[in-house]
Design a protein around this motif. Structure first.
Motif, PDB file in Angstrom:
ATOM      1  N   UNK A  78      35.720  -2.187  24.515  1.00  0.00           N
ATOM      2  CA  UNK A  78      35.029  -3.441  24.181  1.00  0.00           C
ATOM      3  C   UNK A  78      33.599  -3.195  23.711  1.00  0.00           C
ATOM      4  N   UNK A  79      33.158  -4.049  22.803  1.00  0.00           N
ATOM      5  CA  UNK A  79      31.766  -3.993  22.351  1.00  0.00           C
ATOM      6  C   UNK A  79      30.865  -4.594  23.429  1.00  0.00           C
ATOM      7  N   UNK A  80      29.568  -4.456  23.239  1.00  0.00           N
ATOM      8  CA  UNK A  80      28.629  -5.039  24.202  1.00  0.00           C
ATOM      9  C   UNK A  80      28.795  -6.550  24.273  1.00  0.00           C
ATOM     10  N   UNK A  81      29.061  -7.166  23.126  1.00  0.00           N
ATOM     11  CA  UNK A  81      29.268  -8.618  23.121  1.00  0.00           C
ATOM     12  C   UNK A  81      30.523  -8.984  23.892  1.00  0.00           C
ATOM     13  N   UNK A  82      31.605  -8.224  23.661  1.00  0.00           N
ATOM     14  CA  UNK A  82      32.857  -8.498  24.358  1.00  0.00           C
ATOM     15  C   UNK A  82      32.730  -8.279  25.858  1.00  0.00           C
TER      16      UNK A  82
END
Length: 278
Positions: A78-82
């Motif tokens: 996952x990305x930081x946003x996710x």
């Protein structure tokens, strides 16, 4: 450490395996037509030990299905946003619309498996997942999604053997990561994590189905056969397509082939090498 399954079963005969696999794959195509025509939605989750045969099973399931109907979902980290989202949020957008089949190569159960064992999530996040996962899955089933969860099980000895075979195979070396190898030293931790997630998420609406995978051939046949029995499909003939007669190309002349940028004939060099080696 001793193996959970020390007695390795005899492999399914290859000729019998190929014949039955072809029959089952033909039935998957029939099932696909039913899904398409009825607007059904199917989610199949593939989970289990590293090197337990999930990927090869997915490959056999999807081999002859249309990518417009059946798609494989294998999400990256996952990305930081996710990471800041509700945990299930990034999986929701990959759920099927009507007439679609989604095959999940790993799933939201990463949180109860590798994330929990490797310390990638907090204790509270893990406990929250075990509480919310059954609620989430009941909502999916209540909304009409056919949800099937398969856990591929393999012994410690067979897992290590497969790891070592990957290490020496340039075509499959990419499938061996540092996290995968650590599963050897954390075998018991993964066993405990699996037992705990089964206690919380082996629900009537979406039970776990364990696929014994010491013999990959048998595991693929068993898994596909069960999948077909679990989806209430009916035989549907695809629409008949009439192939028209080809009209004469009276007003067309093909440009000279020499004007094209053609790929070199590498295949022709193989026969030349064969003659040279005689």
């Amino acid at each position: 450490m001793t193996s959970e399954k020390p007695d390795k079963p005899k492999r399914v005969n290859k000729t019998a395996y190929n014949a039955e696999l072809r029959r089952l794959q033909a039935e998957l195509v029939v099932m696909q037509q039913w899904v398409l025509e009825t607007g059904s939605r199917v989610v199949v989750i593939f989970e289990g030990r590293d090197a337990a045969g999930k990927g090869s099973a997915i490959k056999r399931v999807s081999e002859y299905l249309s990518p417009r109907v059946a798609r494989i979902v294998a999400l990256p980290m996952p990305t930081e946003r996710e990471k800041s989202q509700w945990y299930f949020q990034r999986y929701i957008e990959h759920l099927p619309a009507k007439g679609e089949i989604v095959l999940m190569d790993r799933s939201w159960y990463n949180r109860a498996g590798v994330e929990h064992v490797m310390g990638y999530c907090t204790h509270d996040q893990h406990r929250r997942f075990l509480h919310q996962a059954p609620l989430f899955e009941r909502m999916l089933v209540e909304d009409g999604i056919i949800l099937l969860k398969y856990w591929f099980s393999v012994s410690d000895l067979e897992q290590e053997r497969r790891f070592r075979s990957r290490q020496n195979d340039p075509m499959r070396r990419w499938k061996l990561s540092e996290t995968d190898v650590l599963s050897i030293t954390k075998w018991v931790d993964y066993s405990k994590a699996k037992d705990e997630l089964f206690v919380h998420t082996d629900i009537i609406e979406a039970p776990w189905w364990v696929v014994e995978s010491e013999d990959k051939r048998a595991s693929r046949l068993n898994m596909i056969s069960h999948l077909l029995s679990a989806v209430p499909y009916e035989h549907r003939e695809p629409p008949a397509v009439k192939i028209p007669s080809r009209p004469p190309a009276s007003d067309y002349e093909r440009p000279p082939r020499e004007e094209n940028h053609e790929v070199p004939d590498h295949a022709a060099t193989l026969s030349k090498k064969k003659k040279t080696n005689r």
